[in-house]
Each structure stands twice: as C-alpha cells, then as structure tokens.
Scaffold this active site. Structure first.
Site, mmCIF file in Angstrom:
data_model
loop_
_atom_site.group_PDB
_atom_site.id
_atom_site.type_symbol
_atom_site.label_atom_id
_atom_site.label_comp_id
_atom_site.label_asym_id
_atom_site.label_seq_id
_atom_site.Cartn_x
_atom_site.Cartn_y
_atom_site.Cartn_z
ATOM 1 N N ASP A 145 6.076 9.188 12.460
ATOM 2 C CA ASP A 145 6.079 7.982 13.278
ATOM 3 C C ASP A 145 7.168 8.041 14.346
ATOM 4 O OD1 ASP A 145 8.547 6.502 12.449
ATOM 5 O OD2 ASP A 145 7.571 6.602 10.496
ATOM 6 N N SER B 278 0.838 -1.208 0.000
ATOM 7 C CA SER B 278 0.000 0.000 0.000
ATOM 8 C C SER B 278 0.866 1.248 0.000
ATOM 9 C CB SER B 278 -0.881 0.011 1.247
ATOM 10 O OG SER B 278 -0.079 0.139 2.403
ATOM 11 N N ASP C 290 2.150 -6.848 15.389
ATOM 12 C CA ASP C 290 3.307 -6.236 14.710
ATOM 13 C C ASP C 290 3.547 -4.836 15.274
ATOM 14 O OD1 ASP C 290 5.476 -6.128 12.996
ATOM 15 O OD2 ASP C 290 4.289 -5.561 11.234
ATOM 16 N N GLU D 195 -7.305 9.037 9.834
ATOM 17 C CA GLU D 195 -6.875 10.229 10.564
ATOM 18 C C GLU D 195 -5.418 10.531 10.180
ATOM 19 O OE1 GLU D 195 -7.056 9.351 14.707
ATOM 20 O OE2 GLU D 195 -6.103 11.217 15.310
ATOM 21 N N TYR D 196 -5.139 11.795 9.933
ATOM 22 C CA TYR D 196 -3.780 12.202 9.570
ATOM 23 C C TYR D 196 -3.000 12.517 10.846
ATOM 24 C CZ TYR D 196 -0.071 15.306 7.868
ATOM 25 O OH TYR D 196 1.125 15.910 7.611
ATOM 26 N N LYS E 242 -4.868 5.649 2.567
ATOM 27 C CA LYS E 242 -4.102 4.437 2.270
ATOM 28 C C LYS E 242 -4.673 3.848 0.989
ATOM 29 C CE LYS E 242 -2.382 0.382 4.714
ATOM 30 N NZ LYS E 242 -2.147 -0.097 6.089
ATOM 31 N N GLU F 12 7.612 2.033 13.865
ATOM 32 C CA GLU F 12 7.042 2.533 12.601
ATOM 33 C C GLU F 12 5.525 2.528 12.633
ATOM 34 O OE1 GLU F 12 9.504 0.223 12.927
ATOM 35 O OE2 GLU F 12 10.194 -0.337 10.924
ATOM 36 N N ASP G 257 -1.670 0.388 11.376
ATOM 37 C CA ASP G 257 -1.289 -0.805 10.636
ATOM 38 C C ASP G 257 -1.781 -2.095 11.295
ATOM 39 O OD1 ASP G 257 -0.210 -1.954 8.425
ATOM 40 O OD2 ASP G 257 1.652 -0.835 8.546
HETATM 41 N N1 ADE Z 1 1.890 7.401 7.488
HETATM 42 C C1 ADE Z 1 1.158 6.279 7.474
HETATM 43 N N2 ADE Z 1 -0.044 6.515 7.969
HETATM 44 C C2 ADE Z 1 -0.087 7.813 8.323
HETATM 45 C C3 ADE Z 1 -1.068 8.646 8.920
HETATM 46 N N3 ADE Z 1 -2.251 8.182 9.250
HETATM 47 N N4 ADE Z 1 -0.747 9.933 9.155
HETATM 48 C C4 ADE Z 1 0.457 10.379 8.839
HETATM 49 N N5 ADE Z 1 1.423 9.650 8.282
HETATM 50 C C5 ADE Z 1 1.141 8.373 8.031
#
Ligand code: ADE
Length: 314
Positions: free
Chosen positions: A119, A46, A158, A113-114, A63, A162, A176
C-alpha cells in the site's frame, strides 16, 4: 442469497461426439480451489491473505470475513456495500478488481486482484517523502481514479494511503469500499447525482473533511479533501491534520489548521491551498484540479496517465 448471486461460475460446454448434443456444465469455484498463503493485511472485521489458484497458479488477495462476527457487530450491510460497489466498478484501471465471491459455513470470501507492491502508506513511510515527480505520477492516478468512481456514482468516503494499493507496475488501485456510498441515477438527467447529501459515517480522523464533522453530511467533495491531504503528505511525509489524539485532530480539521513544511514546492502548495478549503462547494472538482499547473505534463484525456513508467521513488 449471497451465495447464489456471488458464487463464481465457470460454464464449460461439452459436446458429446456420438450424439452431437452440447450440454453446459456449471462449475462453481470454492475455497478448495485455492491454496492460502501469508496474511497481507488485517482490517477491523476482515483478514486479507495471499491465495493461489490450484488450476492456474494465479495469485489473488482473498479477503476473509467471519460471518458470526459480521452479524454480531452488525457489519453485514458494509460487506454487501463493498461487494456491490466493486461489481459496479469492475474493469476500471484505478480500482482493485473483484474476481469471485463465495462462502462456506464460517466465512465469506472475496477473491480480489493481488497488488504485489503493497500500500501507498508503506511506500511513503519507507521513503519519508516523495519527489515532485513522484508526487505528480501518483497523485495524477489517484485523482483520475477518484474522478472515475465519482462518474460511476460511487463516493469512497475513506480515501487514505492505506486504501491505495500498488500493482506489479506501480499503478495505483483503490480498495476497501466497505464505507462507500452508492448513488442512484437521477431520473431527470440519467446521471448520478453526486450532490446528494446523506447523513452518515466518519472515515479516518486525519483524512476526514470538515463538513462531515460539522454538519454530518458528505458529498463527493469529501474524497477531494482526502486527496488534498494525501498530496500534502507525499511532500511533507505526514498528513496536514495530525495531533496526539482524534479529538485534537478533529479540532484542527474543523479550523483547517495546518502548516506547510519548509521547502514545500510553491506549485503544490498552491494546489493544496485550493483543495483544503472548509466549504465543499468552494473546493475544486476533479476537472478543475486536472487543469492546475502541477499537472501540466499529464494528459488525462488519452489515458497516458496510466501508461507512463513510474519514476524512481525518492
Ligand atoms: N492488502 C489488502 N488487500 C490487498 C490486495 N488486494 N493485494 C495486496 N495486498 C493487499
């Protein structure tokens, strides 16, 4: 089926002023309602991109999963697990929120959600290692989030830096859930049976638990093991089990072979030692870890673990 269950629906009630009749209009959100921006991250199957809603300007992380690839690589199951898990966990403070799902001919889309602060791995890399105060702030939230998902019958399987994102207030968000295990409620107790032993899957070498390598089963204690590895990493700057290749890393994990770095604080050393034990039944659970002296100033009961301001990172 995916589209039917997943499509984002916005229902608007419109009343005709002349007849007084109210009708419901269902408006489905689709890809045309968002503008895509930078790539935020790449997974094995993805891509996550920044997206903005045309209506509100609100930012999301979208995603994008290629359908043909998912089918060819037999990953459809994992996408459904991720969606079902996020739906079960929606509205919890320590888990990334899933707002909408939809699809077009080529792809599936998860509007998440952003989390603008990236991370937790990047944070640790940037600063090398964290102060005890920082380690306490972040690990308390990670622990509480793991406790929450377990209570909701989800084993992540997992957990790693990250997969821990930071929102605008530097609060952690687990993400994830493609390899999660969703448990059913026990008929007898009405509770999720977290001791169900299921044969399956290996996570990420550095954070994988010995029981998974030895006996190929996992219960919720595998997430506790990963938590111990991450706590160690916050102080040391690197995970406890790390070698030049996966095979050698697995050897170390199975022997629980790790060493504290010089100056590793004694209280955290004690907690890590308690967590990184080979036999999962002898590993403490969340409630036991919360009682450790390292968390003496954290109140897990009143939710203030999520209300504190983040300490200056160092
Ligand atoms: N990278 C992967 N998922 C994210 C998310 N929800 N917000 C910001 N960066 C990401």
């Amino acid at each position: 089926e995916w589209a039917e269950r997943g499509a984002a629906k916005i229902v608007r009630e419109v009343t005709n002023p002349e007849t007084g009749q109210t009708t419901k209009h269902v408006i489905k959100k689709g890809i045309k309602d968002f503008r895509f921006g930078d790539v935020l991250g790449d997974g094995s199957y993805s891509t996550v991109m920044l997206a903005r809603s045309n209506d509100s300007g609100k930012k999301y992380a979208v995603k994008v999963l290629n359908k043909e690839y998912l089918i060819r690589q037999k990953k459809v199951k994992y996408v459904n697990i991720e969606k079902n898990t996020l739906q079960r966990l929606n509205n919890s403070r320590g888990v990334i929120k899933l707002y909408f799902t939809f699809q077009d001919e080529a792809s599936l889309y998860f509007l998440l959600e952003y989390a603008p602060n990236g991370d937790f791995l990047s944070v640790m890399k940037k600063f090398g290692s964290l102060s005890e105060e920082c380690a306490c702030y972040y690990s308390a939230q990670i622990l509480d989030a793991i406790d929450f998902i377990h209570k909701m019958g989800v084993i992540h399987r997992d957990i790693k830096p990250e997969n821990i994102l930071l929102d605008k207030d530097m609060k952690i968000k687990l993400t994830d859930f493609g390899t999660a295990k969703l448990l059913d409620k026990s008929e007898k107790s009405g509770k999720y049976d977290l001791l169900e032993r299921s044969k399956s899957f290996v996570g990420t070498a550095e954070y994988v638990s010995p029981e998974l390598l030895n006996d190929n089963y996992v219960d919720y204690k595998c997430d506790i093991w990963a938590f111990g590895c991450i706590l160690f990493q916050m102080i040391s700057g690197k995970p406890p089990f790390k070698a030049t290749n996966e095979y050698l890393t697995f050897q170390k994990v199975m022997k629980v072979q790790y060493a504290f770095t010089a100056g590793f604080p004694l209280i955290i050393r004690d907690l890590v030692k308690q967590i990184l034990v080979k036999v999962p039944d002898l590993r403490p659970d969340e409630s036991q870890i919360k009682k450790h002296i390292f968390f003496k100033d954290v109140n897990f009961e009143d939710g203030s673990v999520w209300d504190k301001n983040p300490p200056e990172i160092a």
